[in-house]
Design an enzyme around this catalytic site. Structure first.
Site, PDB file in Angstrom:
ATOM      1  N   GLN A  57     -47.070  35.590  -6.703  1.00 57.28           N
ATOM      2  CA  GLN A  57     -47.140  34.772  -5.490  1.00 57.28           C
ATOM      3  C   GLN A  57     -48.482  34.050  -5.364  1.00 57.28           C
ATOM      4  O   GLN A  57     -48.563  32.991  -4.734  1.00 57.28           O
ATOM      5  CB  GLN A  57     -46.836  35.618  -4.262  1.00 57.28           C
ATOM      6  CG  GLN A  57     -45.407  36.175  -4.247  1.00 57.28           C
ATOM      7  CD  GLN A  57     -44.345  35.088  -4.336  1.00 57.28           C
ATOM      8  OE1 GLN A  57     -44.407  34.078  -3.646  1.00 57.28           O
ATOM      9  NE2 GLN A  57     -43.358  35.267  -5.212  1.00 57.28           N
ATOM     10  N   HIS A  76     -48.830  30.173  -6.191  1.00 55.04           N
ATOM     11  CA  HIS A  76     -48.339  29.073  -5.360  1.00 55.04           C
ATOM     12  C   HIS A  76     -49.373  27.976  -5.154  1.00 55.04           C
ATOM     13  O   HIS A  76     -49.042  26.803  -5.092  1.00 55.04           O
ATOM     14  CB  HIS A  76     -47.906  29.590  -3.987  1.00 55.04           C
ATOM     15  CG  HIS A  76     -46.456  29.943  -3.930  1.00 55.04           C
ATOM     16  ND1 HIS A  76     -45.472  28.980  -3.920  1.00 55.04           N
ATOM     17  CD2 HIS A  76     -45.829  31.130  -3.904  1.00 55.04           C
ATOM     18  CE1 HIS A  76     -44.291  29.583  -3.875  1.00 55.04           C
ATOM     19  NE2 HIS A  76     -44.475  30.885  -3.870  1.00 55.04           N
ATOM     20  N   GLU A  94     -46.781  37.387   5.118  1.00 53.57           N
ATOM     21  CA  GLU A  94     -45.494  36.691   5.003  1.00 53.57           C
ATOM     22  C   GLU A  94     -44.474  37.530   4.203  1.00 53.57           C
ATOM     23  O   GLU A  94     -43.361  37.766   4.650  1.00 53.57           O
ATOM     24  CB  GLU A  94     -45.719  35.337   4.311  1.00 53.57           C
ATOM     25  CG  GLU A  94     -44.434  34.555   4.154  1.00 53.57           C
ATOM     26  CD  GLU A  94     -44.540  33.403   3.165  1.00 53.57           C
ATOM     27  OE1 GLU A  94     -45.643  33.157   2.606  1.00 53.57           O
ATOM     28  OE2 GLU A  94     -43.514  32.750   2.937  1.00 53.57           O
ATOM     29  N   HIS A  95     -44.875  37.937   3.009  1.00 50.47           N
ATOM     30  CA  HIS A  95     -43.992  38.774   2.176  1.00 50.47           C
ATOM     31  C   HIS A  95     -44.587  40.170   2.069  1.00 50.47           C
ATOM     32  O   HIS A  95     -45.764  40.298   1.755  1.00 50.47           O
ATOM     33  CB  HIS A  95     -43.890  38.244   0.746  1.00 50.47           C
ATOM     34  CG  HIS A  95     -43.436  36.827   0.644  1.00 50.47           C
ATOM     35  ND1 HIS A  95     -44.293  35.786   0.385  1.00 50.47           N
ATOM     36  CD2 HIS A  95     -42.193  36.284   0.744  1.00 50.47           C
ATOM     37  CE1 HIS A  95     -43.603  34.662   0.322  1.00 50.47           C
ATOM     38  NE2 HIS A  95     -42.334  34.917   0.553  1.00 50.47           N
ATOM     39  N   ASP A 120     -37.428  34.341  -2.904  1.00 48.92           N
ATOM     40  CA  ASP A 120     -37.835  32.934  -2.978  1.00 48.92           C
ATOM     41  C   ASP A 120     -36.706  32.053  -3.497  1.00 48.92           C
ATOM     42  O   ASP A 120     -36.527  30.928  -3.023  1.00 48.92           O
ATOM     43  CB  ASP A 120     -39.002  32.779  -3.972  1.00 48.92           C
ATOM     44  CG  ASP A 120     -40.356  33.014  -3.334  1.00 48.92           C
ATOM     45  OD1 ASP A 120     -40.413  33.214  -2.108  1.00 48.92           O
ATOM     46  OD2 ASP A 120     -41.356  32.970  -4.073  1.00 48.92           O
ATOM     47  N   HIS A 166     -33.857  23.870  49.186  1.00 52.54           N
ATOM     48  CA  HIS A 166     -33.042  24.753  48.341  1.00 52.54           C
ATOM     49  C   HIS A 166     -32.104  25.577  49.227  1.00 52.54           C
ATOM     50  O   HIS A 166     -30.925  25.742  48.928  1.00 52.54           O
ATOM     51  CB  HIS A 166     -33.925  25.734  47.554  1.00 52.54           C
ATOM     52  CG  HIS A 166     -34.666  25.157  46.395  1.00 52.54           C
ATOM     53  ND1 HIS A 166     -35.626  24.191  46.518  1.00 52.54           N
ATOM     54  CD2 HIS A 166     -34.589  25.430  45.069  1.00 52.54           C
ATOM     55  CE1 HIS A 166     -36.118  23.906  45.330  1.00 52.54           C
ATOM     56  NE2 HIS A 166     -35.496  24.637  44.425  1.00 52.54           N
TER      57      HIS A 166
HETATM   58  N1  LIG Z   1     -44.416  29.941   4.215  1.00 52.85           N
HETATM   59  C1  LIG Z   1     -43.357  29.678   3.480  1.00 52.85           C
HETATM   60  O1  LIG Z   1     -42.244  30.002   3.845  1.00 52.85           O
HETATM   61  C2  LIG Z   1     -43.489  28.965   2.168  1.00 52.85           C
HETATM   62  C3  LIG Z   1     -42.389  28.906   1.312  1.00 52.85           C
HETATM   63  C4  LIG Z   1     -42.503  28.161   0.146  1.00 52.85           C
HETATM   64  C5  LIG Z   1     -43.689  27.519  -0.151  1.00 52.85           C
HETATM   65  N2  LIG Z   1     -44.744  27.613   0.682  1.00 52.85           N
HETATM   66  C6  LIG Z   1     -45.997  26.911   0.448  1.00 52.85           C
HETATM   67  O2  LIG Z   1     -45.720  25.531   0.356  1.00 52.85           O
HETATM   68  C7  LIG Z   1     -46.821  24.920  -0.264  1.00 52.85           C
HETATM   69  C8  LIG Z   1     -46.386  23.792  -1.156  1.00 52.85           C
HETATM   70  O3  LIG Z   1     -47.552  23.054  -1.377  1.00 52.85           O
HETATM   71  P1  LIG Z   1     -47.634  21.808  -2.319  1.00 52.85           P
HETATM   72  O4  LIG Z   1     -48.995  21.238  -2.115  1.00 52.85           O
HETATM   73  O5  LIG Z   1     -47.245  22.209  -3.683  1.00 52.85           O
HETATM   74  O6  LIG Z   1     -46.507  20.813  -1.822  1.00 52.85           O
HETATM   75  P2  LIG Z   1     -46.278  20.067  -0.419  1.00 52.85           P
HETATM   76  O7  LIG Z   1     -45.061  19.272  -0.639  1.00 52.85           O
HETATM   77  O8  LIG Z   1     -46.320  21.008   0.712  1.00 52.85           O
HETATM   78  O9  LIG Z   1     -47.511  19.085  -0.256  1.00 52.85           O
HETATM   79  C9  LIG Z   1     -47.683  18.002  -1.096  1.00 52.85           C
HETATM   80  C10 LIG Z   1     -48.188  16.843  -0.279  1.00 52.85           C
HETATM   81  O10 LIG Z   1     -49.444  17.140   0.283  1.00 52.85           O
HETATM   82  C11 LIG Z   1     -50.120  15.947   0.518  1.00 52.85           C
HETATM   83  N3  LIG Z   1     -51.538  16.120   0.207  1.00 52.85           N
HETATM   84  C12 LIG Z   1     -52.066  16.633  -0.925  1.00 52.85           C
HETATM   85  N4  LIG Z   1     -53.408  16.608  -0.851  1.00 52.85           N
HETATM   86  C13 LIG Z   1     -53.733  16.064   0.341  1.00 52.85           C
HETATM   87  C14 LIG Z   1     -54.965  15.778   1.007  1.00 52.85           C
HETATM   88  N5  LIG Z   1     -56.143  16.062   0.468  1.00 52.85           N
HETATM   89  N6  LIG Z   1     -54.909  15.238   2.245  1.00 52.85           N
HETATM   90  C15 LIG Z   1     -53.729  14.973   2.827  1.00 52.85           C
HETATM   91  N7  LIG Z   1     -52.550  15.202   2.226  1.00 52.85           N
HETATM   92  C16 LIG Z   1     -52.549  15.750   1.008  1.00 52.85           C
HETATM   93  C17 LIG Z   1     -49.488  14.897  -0.351  1.00 52.85           C
HETATM   94  O11 LIG Z   1     -48.942  13.903   0.440  1.00 52.85           O
HETATM   95  C18 LIG Z   1     -48.358  15.607  -1.071  1.00 52.85           C
HETATM   96  O12 LIG Z   1     -47.171  14.864  -1.047  1.00 52.85           O
HETATM   97  C19 LIG Z   1     -47.603  26.026  -0.975  1.00 52.85           C
HETATM   98  O13 LIG Z   1     -48.792  26.252  -0.267  1.00 52.85           O
HETATM   99  C20 LIG Z   1     -46.679  27.212  -0.849  1.00 52.85           C
HETATM  100  O14 LIG Z   1     -47.369  28.424  -0.822  1.00 52.85           O
HETATM  101  C21 LIG Z   1     -44.647  28.327   1.859  1.00 52.85           C
HETATM  102 ZN   LIG Z   2     -43.155  32.417  -3.778  1.00 56.39          ZN
END
Ligand SMILES: NC(=O)c1ccc[n+]([C@@H]2O[C@H](COP(=O)([O-])OP(=O)(O)OC[C@H]3O[C@@H](n4cnc5c(N)ncnc54)[C@H](O)[C@@H]3O)[C@@H](O)[C@H]2O)c1
Ligand SMILES: [Zn+2]
Length: 436
Positions: free
Chosen positions: A251, A254, A319-320, A353, A413
């Site tokens: 995890q 991520h 979370e998990h 997941d 009322h």
């Molecule tokens: N809590 C939950 O249930 C859960 C479940 C699955 C995934 N997640 C989390 O989701 C997240 C996915 O993240 P990701 O980044 O791969 O994808 P994401 O799609 O969440 O974010 C990507 C976007 O972030 C924006 N971005 C990137 N850098 C930036 C900056 N400096 N300023 C502004 N915008 C910016 C861009 O527009 C890009 O499209 C991970 O942190 C993961 O742990 C959480």
């Molecule tokens: Zn995960």
């Protein structure tokens, strides 16, 4: 409590500084999107994702062509996962009943569960194309009966990811946009020239996405605060260091900010897991992010008893929470704050997941103190109604109501009540009086 930290992550102060930087970036961007619509959306997509197509919305032909890129095996695997998730979501839906009860003779009270009429599902895809997130939000909204489901996902390596698009489409999304981050969240909430606004935003995402949803809450509904992944392993010496290390790093990959915490009553397991993590980080292909997360946010907490482990786990509200002990059900009975539990060594967070059927959109940053994860119930609004079916009941409730209104000084009322007492009870009720 005599717990020992064999390893500690960033302090709360450092985490707060990160948060305040994110808040400012998000606030500015959301304002810009609200004021300038599509022009701002295009600019942000260019700036953050280097992606500016003619239209962010995919046509049916584009969707079909992307799906055609997948192998039969890949499509079957996606369908298998969606089947699992649908089955559980349908069972959860069936647990929510509309009710109507007669609380006193002639007094009928009820509630109805009505789907939110339009939702915007965010499917993350910056670092990994998160196919599974499409099942979790789009499919669940579909089972809830949401009539308009919009889905947004960022481009992955410069283009829409075929597997994510297939999953969104098969899950039942009505409008698909290749748009990520704050620009996707802002566009879906405020609406632009090309995207009609939605009533509610759902789905996980990075710190920017989670913060954007948080800031928009009120103007639109949100499911919950579902930011960067967190994981906790609660283990005793019934399991070994390799299993614990694998579950923590699994995890931590991520992103660079994913806390992974081991809580144990075994010093040997704690030290063994730390050594094993160093070994695995030499060979894990995603070690770059996983090691940053482990360095900055990883924790190893040694406790003296299961009671202490339980208290630490409930305080952290991860979370998990993967429980691998000689008393997994003892934890199931006593854990009160968490996103989801994974009981016993046979299952694990990756199952949750990707495939097993429980939702993976789960509360982070201690939101598990006040909410569980995304589920079909989050898409349903419970609305009450009432009716009175006899003159006697109208007069009886009316008399109580009249007095209770005056207790608060609400004469208007009280008149609403009094007129019913006069018409249905056949008695003349002056201000302050009541028919007995
Ligand atoms: N809590 C939950 O249930 C859960 C479940 C699955 C995934 N997640 C989390 O989701 C997240 C996915 O993240 P990701 O980044 O791969 O994808 P994401 O799609 O969440 O974010 C990507 C976007 O972030 C924006 N971005 C990137 N850098 C930036 C900056 N400096 N300023 C502004 N915008 C910016 C861009 O527009 C890009 O499209 C991970 O942190 C993961 O742990 C959480
Ligand atoms: Zn995960």
């Amino acid at each position: 409590m005599a717990i020992t930290y064999l390893k500690r992550g960033k302090s709360d102060v450092e985490r707060d500084q990160d948060d305040s930087r994110t808040r400012t970036i998000v606030e500015t961007a959301l304002k810009d999107i609200e004021t300038h619509g599509d022009i701002a959306v295009r600019e942000f997509s260019h700036k953050f994702d280097n992606y500016v197509p003619d239209s962010f919305r995919l046509t049916q032909e584009q969707i079909d062509a992307l799906i055609a890129e997948l192998s039969t095996r890949e499509l079957d695997d996606i369908r298998f996962a969606q089947h699992q998730i649908r089955r559980f979501a349908e069972a959860q839906r069936a647990s929510m009943q509309d009710i109507e009860v007669e609380t006193r003779p002639g007094v009928i009270l009820g509630h109805k569960n009505i789907p939110v009429q339009s939702v915007g599902c965010y499917v993350p895809g910056g670092k990994f194309p998160m196919v599974a997130s499409a099942h979790m939000s789009v499919l669940t909204a579909s089972v809830a009966g949401v009539p308009r489901i919009v889905a947004c996902t960022p481009p992955f390596r410069g283009r829409p990811n075929p597997a994510v698009i297939a999953a969104m489409h098969l899950a039942g999304a009505h409008e698909l946009y290749v748009l990520g981050g704050i620009q996707a969240i802002g566009a879906m909430a405020s609406g632009t020239e090309s995207i009609r606004p939605v009533d509610m935003l759902v789905g996980p995402g990075n710190a920017f996405v989670a913060e954007a949803k948080r800031q928009l809450y009120g103007r639109v509904g949100i499911d919950l605060f579902a930011g960067p992944t967190e994981t906790m392993v609660i283990a005793d010496d019934t399991v070994d260091a390799e299993l614990c290390a694998t579950d923590l790093l699994g995890q931590a990959e991520h992103g660079y900010n994913s806390p992974a915490v081991l809580v144990t009553n075994s010093r040997a397991l704690a030290e063994g897991t730390m050594a094993e993590i160093e070994r695995l980080l030499q060979i894990l292909p995603t070690a770059e992010t996983a090691s940053a997360s482990w360095r900055d946010y990883g924790e190893v907490i040694l406790c003296n008893s299961h009671e202490e482990m339980l208290q630490v786990a409930n305080d952290i509200a991860s979370e998990h929470v993967q429980v691998m002990t000689d008393r997994d059900d003892w934890y199931l009975d006593r854990m009160t704050s968490y996103g989801a539990l994974f009981l016993g060594p046979r299952t694990n967070v990756a199952n949750g997941d990707k495939v097993i059927g429980t939702n993976h959109t789960l509360p982070t940053r201690k939101a598990g103190r006040y909410t569980g994860g995304l589920w079909v119930g989050k898409f349903l609004k419970t609305h009450t109604y009432q009716r009175i079916t006899s003159d006697e009941a109208a007069a009886e409730i009316g008399a109580y109501c009249s007095r209770l209104c005056l207790l608060e000084g609400f004469t208007g009322h009280a008149e609403q009540a009094n007129i019913r007492v006069r018409r249905y009870g056949g008695t003349d009720v002056p201000y302050g009086g009541a028919a007995e």
